[in-house]
Write a protein that holds these residues in place. Sequence first.
Motif, PDB file in Angstrom:
ATOM      1  N   THR A 175      -1.377 -23.181 -21.080  1.00 45.90           N
ATOM      2  CA  THR A 175      -0.576 -23.202 -22.261  1.00 45.90           C
ATOM      3  C   THR A 175      -0.361 -21.890 -22.607  1.00 45.90           C
ATOM      4  OG1 THR A 175      -2.720 -23.010 -23.455  1.00 45.90           O
ATOM      5  CG2 THR A 175      -2.048 -25.427 -22.526  1.00 45.90           C
ATOM      6  N   ILE A 176      -0.475 -20.693 -22.031  1.00 48.62           N
ATOM      7  CA  ILE A 176      -0.394 -19.544 -22.606  1.00 48.62           C
ATOM      8  C   ILE A 176       0.669 -18.923 -21.554  1.00 48.62           C
ATOM      9  CG2 ILE A 176      -1.473 -17.300 -23.110  1.00 48.62           C
ATOM     10  CD1 ILE A 176      -2.833 -19.505 -24.525  1.00 48.62           C
ATOM     11  N   SER A 177       1.309 -18.223 -22.112  1.00 53.81           N
ATOM     12  CA  SER A 177       2.392 -17.169 -21.284  1.00 53.81           C
ATOM     13  C   SER A 177       2.660 -15.943 -22.278  1.00 53.81           C
ATOM     14  CB  SER A 177       3.950 -17.819 -21.320  1.00 53.81           C
ATOM     15  OG  SER A 177       4.351 -17.200 -20.130  1.00 53.81           O
ATOM     16  N   ALA A 178       3.448 -15.016 -21.390  1.00 52.80           N
ATOM     17  CA  ALA A 178       3.758 -13.597 -22.221  1.00 52.80           C
ATOM     18  C   ALA A 178       5.285 -13.726 -22.614  1.00 52.80           C
ATOM     19  CB  ALA A 178       3.499 -12.425 -21.059  1.00 52.80           C
ATOM     20  N   ALA A 179       5.462 -13.199 -23.621  1.00 49.72           N
ATOM     21  CA  ALA A 179       6.670 -13.034 -24.399  1.00 49.72           C
ATOM     22  C   ALA A 179       7.052 -11.650 -24.513  1.00 49.72           C
ATOM     23  CB  ALA A 179       7.001 -13.752 -25.601  1.00 49.72           C
ATOM     24  N   LYS A 180       8.154 -11.291 -23.653  1.00 49.21           N
ATOM     25  CA  LYS A 180       8.664  -9.864 -23.824  1.00 49.21           C
ATOM     26  C   LYS A 180       9.944  -9.721 -24.859  1.00 49.21           C
ATOM     27  CE  LYS A 180      11.296  -7.305 -21.412  1.00 49.21           C
ATOM     28  NZ  LYS A 180      12.075  -6.979 -20.342  1.00 49.21           N
ATOM     29  N   ASP A 181       9.755  -8.900 -25.940  1.00 44.58           N
ATOM     30  CA  ASP A 181      10.861  -9.120 -26.897  1.00 44.58           C
ATOM     31  C   ASP A 181      11.356 -10.462 -27.484  1.00 44.58           C
ATOM     32  OD1 ASP A 181      11.102  -6.343 -26.384  1.00 44.58           O
ATOM     33  OD2 ASP A 181      12.592  -6.278 -24.946  1.00 44.58           O
ATOM     34  N   GLY A 182      10.074 -11.073 -27.470  1.00 42.06           N
ATOM     35  CA  GLY A 182      10.160 -12.596 -27.804  1.00 42.06           C
ATOM     36  C   GLY A 182      10.633 -13.683 -27.018  1.00 42.06           C
ATOM     37  N   VAL A 183      11.105 -13.119 -25.765  1.00 45.06           N
ATOM     38  CA  VAL A 183      11.599 -14.121 -24.510  1.00 45.06           C
ATOM     39  C   VAL A 183      10.067 -14.383 -23.776  1.00 45.06           C
ATOM     40  CG1 VAL A 183      13.358 -14.352 -22.814  1.00 45.06           C
ATOM     41  CG2 VAL A 183      13.985 -13.038 -24.918  1.00 45.06           C
ATOM     42  N   VAL A 184      10.080 -15.641 -23.434  1.00 47.44           N
ATOM     43  CA  VAL A 184       8.797 -15.941 -22.906  1.00 47.44           C
ATOM     44  C   VAL A 184       9.094 -16.150 -21.300  1.00 47.44           C
ATOM     45  CG1 VAL A 184       9.113 -18.433 -22.955  1.00 47.44           C
ATOM     46  CG2 VAL A 184       6.662 -17.487 -23.122  1.00 47.44           C
ATOM     47  N   TRP A 185       8.140 -15.571 -20.433  1.00 44.43           N
ATOM     48  CA  TRP A 185       8.129 -15.805 -19.000  1.00 44.43           C
ATOM     49  C   TRP A 185       8.316 -17.310 -18.687  1.00 44.43           C
ATOM     50  CZ3 TRP A 185       2.990 -12.943 -17.354  1.00 44.43           C
ATOM     51  CH2 TRP A 185       3.205 -11.451 -17.533  1.00 44.43           C
ATOM     52  N   ASP A 186       9.016 -17.713 -17.448  1.00 43.40           N
ATOM     53  CA  ASP A 186       9.175 -18.974 -17.130  1.00 43.40           C
ATOM     54  C   ASP A 186       8.160 -19.837 -16.800  1.00 43.40           C
ATOM     55  OD1 ASP A 186       8.951 -18.002 -14.730  1.00 43.40           O
ATOM     56  OD2 ASP A 186      11.092 -18.113 -14.392  1.00 43.40           O
ATOM     57  N   ARG A 187       6.869 -19.403 -16.896  1.00 39.39           N
ATOM     58  CA  ARG A 187       5.636 -20.092 -16.554  1.00 39.39           C
ATOM     59  C   ARG A 187       4.408 -19.865 -17.525  1.00 39.39           C
ATOM     60  NH1 ARG A 187       2.019 -19.312 -11.308  1.00 39.39           N
ATOM     61  NH2 ARG A 187       0.717 -20.089 -12.878  1.00 39.39           N
ATOM     62  N   PRO A 188       3.739 -20.853 -17.586  1.00 40.41           N
ATOM     63  CA  PRO A 188       2.432 -20.655 -18.244  1.00 40.41           C
ATOM     64  C   PRO A 188       1.083 -20.382 -17.440  1.00 40.41           C
ATOM     65  CG  PRO A 188       2.843 -23.128 -18.014  1.00 40.41           C
ATOM     66  CD  PRO A 188       4.001 -22.403 -17.460  1.00 40.41           C
ATOM     67  N   PHE A 189       0.104 -19.652 -18.073  1.00 36.68           N
ATOM     68  CA  PHE A 189      -1.188 -19.482 -17.339  1.00 36.68           C
ATOM     69  C   PHE A 189      -2.189 -20.023 -18.181  1.00 36.68           C
ATOM     70  CE2 PHE A 189       1.890 -16.055 -15.890  1.00 36.68           C
ATOM     71  CZ  PHE A 189       1.788 -16.229 -14.487  1.00 36.68           C
ATOM     72  N   VAL A 190      -3.301 -19.896 -17.255  1.00 34.34           N
ATOM     73  CA  VAL A 190      -4.475 -20.257 -18.328  1.00 34.34           C
ATOM     74  C   VAL A 190      -4.793 -19.464 -19.417  1.00 34.34           C
ATOM     75  CG1 VAL A 190      -7.086 -20.889 -18.200  1.00 34.34           C
ATOM     76  CG2 VAL A 190      -5.666 -21.621 -16.501  1.00 34.34           C
ATOM     77  N   ASN A 191      -4.769 -18.070 -19.045  1.00 37.13           N
ATOM     78  CA  ASN A 191      -4.715 -17.086 -19.826  1.00 37.13           C
ATOM     79  C   ASN A 191      -3.903 -15.792 -19.564  1.00 37.13           C
ATOM     80  OD1 ASN A 191      -8.140 -17.858 -19.816  1.00 37.13           O
ATOM     81  ND2 ASN A 191      -7.160 -17.395 -21.792  1.00 37.13           N
ATOM     82  N   VAL A 192      -3.563 -15.085 -20.427  1.00 36.32           N
ATOM     83  CA  VAL A 192      -2.692 -13.795 -20.356  1.00 36.32           C
ATOM     84  C   VAL A 192      -3.344 -12.798 -21.133  1.00 36.32           C
ATOM     85  CG1 VAL A 192      -0.596 -12.517 -20.394  1.00 36.32           C
ATOM     86  CG2 VAL A 192      -0.665 -15.088 -19.925  1.00 36.32           C
ATOM     87  N   TRP A 193      -3.940 -11.653 -20.573  1.00 36.17           N
ATOM     88  CA  TRP A 193      -4.741 -10.699 -21.315  1.00 36.17           C
ATOM     89  C   TRP A 193      -3.706  -9.574 -21.294  1.00 36.17           C
ATOM     90  CZ3 TRP A 193      -8.305 -13.390 -18.101  1.00 36.17           C
ATOM     91  CH2 TRP A 193      -9.267 -14.353 -18.774  1.00 36.17           C
ATOM     92  N   ARG A 194      -4.421  -8.352 -20.922  1.00 39.71           N
ATOM     93  CA  ARG A 194      -3.683  -7.134 -21.404  1.00 39.71           C
ATOM     94  C   ARG A 194      -2.677  -6.659 -20.428  1.00 39.71           C
ATOM     95  NH1 ARG A 194      -8.985  -3.038 -22.805  1.00 39.71           N
ATOM     96  NH2 ARG A 194     -10.472  -4.504 -22.992  1.00 39.71           N
ATOM     97  N   LYS A 195      -2.027  -5.808 -21.154  1.00 37.57           N
ATOM     98  CA  LYS A 195      -0.515  -6.008 -20.317  1.00 37.57           C
ATOM     99  C   LYS A 195      -0.090  -4.230 -20.381  1.00 37.57           C
ATOM    100  CE  LYS A 195       0.560  -9.769 -22.935  1.00 37.57           C
ATOM    101  NZ  LYS A 195      -0.613  -9.719 -23.604  1.00 37.57           N
ATOM    102  N   ALA A 196       0.910  -4.181 -19.425  1.00 33.87           N
ATOM    103  CA  ALA A 196       1.501  -2.789 -19.370  1.00 33.87           C
ATOM    104  C   ALA A 196       2.977  -2.920 -19.307  1.00 33.87           C
ATOM    105  CB  ALA A 196       0.790  -1.742 -18.208  1.00 33.87           C
TER     106      ALA A 196
END
Lengths: 418, 443
Positions: A175-196
């Motif tokens: 149910t979770i994904s990552a958004a860059k500049d507000g635009v979300v990745w095209d798939r969800p994951f169980v969790n998304v944590w620390r980023k670079a």
Amino acid sequence: MADTIAWDWQTGEKSIPVGNSNSRFEWVEEPYVSYDGERVASIVNIAEGEFTVCVNGQTWENPFEKIWHLRFTADDRLTALVSDAGEWTLAVDGVSWENRFGYVWNPLFSQDGRSIAVSFQQDRQYGMALNDVPWEETYGNLTDPVLSPDGNHTAASVQVIPTGEVEIRKFQQGTISAAKDGVVWDRPFVNVWRKAMNLNGDLAAEVRLTLYDYTIAVNGSPWEKTFGGVWEPIFHPISGAVIAPVRVKGKWYLAEEGRLLWSTPFDQLWHPVVSPDGKCIVAIVATGFGKWTVAVDGRAWRHVFSDFVTDMTFSSDSRKIAVIVKDKERWSIAVQGTAWNNTFDMIWKPVFSPDGAHVAAKVERGGKYTMALDDRLWRQDCEAAWDPLFSPDGTRLLVKTIEDGTYFRRVIPVGEFG
Amino acid sequence: MNEPVKKVAEIIPDEGIDAGLARLTEDRIENTILRVLNGETGARLKVYVETCIHCGLCSEGCHYYLSYDKDPRYSPAGKVKQTLWEMIRKKGRVDKAFMRQAVVIAATQCNMCKRCAMYCPFGIDVAYLMSVVRRITHLLGLTPQYIQATAHSHSVNMNQMWIKEDEWPDTLQWQEDEARSEIPHLRIPLEKEGADIMYSVIGPEPKFQAQLIYQAAVIMNVAGVNWTMPATPGWDNSDMAMFTGDNELMGRIKRVHFETAGRLKVKKIVMGECGHAFRSVYDMGNRWLGWKMPPIPVFHAIEFYYDMIREGRIRIAQKYAEPVTFHDPCNVVRGRGLHEKARYVVNAMCDTLIEMHPNREHNYCCCAGGGVINCGPPYKMVRIDGNRIKAEQLFAVKARGARTLIAPCHNCHSGLEDINHYYGLEMNIKFIGDILYQVMKKP
Ligand code: SF4
Ligand code: SF4
């Protein structure tokens, strides 16, 4: 960090009284000092529900109902989170952003200080705002926000599929994904944590594909291989490869693009860092239970520390590493694997001179603060102090302290440390 | 008090367990059990299994056994017999019906309170053996729904209660505002780097019991300590992943907690009145990450209050008059030995302390801890019936005059409230902080 050449490295001592401001205000909160040491600021209360910021004795023009999280940017602008009429925003040197939100928190600053990002909530929807520009898309939840080192991009983990709190099957489908500049990745994951993020704006993050399978996803695509655990990824500044600690059969390794890069297993391995010249990779590791140290290209320093190792720093010529170590309940600094003899009640992040010859740090003993340089102590004990900074030629140290209710900005020759 | 024990339905429907079972094969069960037994457990398990002589001396240690009319199925060794021993004996070749029973026993019929370990002549720690079973059931996807959902909350928000990042500082600022009507210059200093103390709490405090944060803020301000609270995740010290067997997630949660304290450059972490959270930061989570001891020392509220009262930084205006009794929480008493410090604090605050029996490290568990209450409403009666002995212990101390029951642990509080209500005890259950706030000298 701002260019320090233009700073005043000539005047030996400047001072600003700070103690007397107590009588002008209802109360004065803890002081913050600009990187160049020229300004000292505090949030102050002037009446019930009325706050302002006092900088070198002058208050901001307009008060606010609430102010918190006062911080200088690396280019020495003074920022705070402020609220008026129930709305929140960020103020820079007393001037609010145009956008207002239900709440703002966690301001992030780019390395040069020019970009500022905050997380915001508006009508129970979440996003980030970069330099007063909010994301166009907002989400039902937002965590683990980052600002790219160049200050051009923001990203966070966001909830893309609304889920009830006890809907465990739905949650485990992702149910979770990552958004860059507000635009979300095209798939969800169980969790998304620390980023670079790198300079191209690529985004890498720790993800969990199921409750058990961890890996790194880059721009939304997970590595092929999964692991029993992962920690924060980094981008190699030269090769562009994504590097992250991974857990295999209960041991930690450093991996690059999903393949093991270091063959040495560690009990723990985190905070990987690439040297400024890109030639070596280091990380904080545990070589055994309660045996903490630094590993350079997979080889651990000989000395280990029992309690904690943190705040690792490279010299700008890439030849030296300094790190905070805590051994048998005492804090110190280790440089190239050798700890200082002096130990402290607390110690702050070590700072290298530009040529890498010296290491300095703010230290605390018996409730008083002072400076340590190459394991030698400055003579003065202070009520408060800030991180030291070397002059561009490395011969002087900028020392910022408070003593007897007066703020001092001092430029001290390195030789004064005996 | 001779209320007959209500028999709990043999099969309690649970979406977590039932949906998990539907996905399983016996091969996967076998492989997972063998993987845990061979790959994740070591000498400790082997010694326990080889040493146990099935003497049953541990039985009297367990409140479930005592409350369920000495039914051997609820004895510590009986729980191991119905779960781990059978898995070992059959080399992992057990069926789904067996696994269903195993997860129910390990997750809802053992509080991991370690009381039984004191009764075993060899000190065999059945709580540890149950944690191995929970690890297996986690890897098989059989964790009960409610506690699994809590672990999901931890995984997303790094707190137990799905509290979003803005809701935390917003709540603290609201409590600060409220408390300023009592102490005008009071602060809850957020993100104050270099403070001496980071104060951390568990998710239910900001969600349902914000007055506890208010009280803590008053205590901190009156004591004049240099303290802070983080405005980022890392503020919640609780950890249900520790009890679901999701060790990887437990480690992640604890890393955030300790690195937050490290970032704030505090010398110690003081935590609110929670027992399981103490176990997670002082024993389980830190050690899973490789820290022998917490990298930043952790002090349970009992120790903090003890220091503040001893040092005269908190003074008592007027002692609490109603006679009190004190419930020793497993995790900070058997787990840390804080029972005498707790009594020092209680005696300093209250006129009369009447001891319940047994007490100190021999006290009966609340039957909520170990993640059992977090398995949610389906199992409520299992733990209330499973702790009739606690009700009897409390009726006895009430008969000797105790009216207020002090329990310095969130799980204990909730579990004891259920017992209080169900058995009609009618005691006032309080945290130490509730009373300390009430009786201390304030400016
Ligand atoms: S509930 Fe406590 S006494 Fe009973 S088996 Fe579990 S650890 Fe032992
Ligand atoms: S008391 Fe110890 S040896 Fe005896 S049955 Fe219980 S666990 Fe086994």
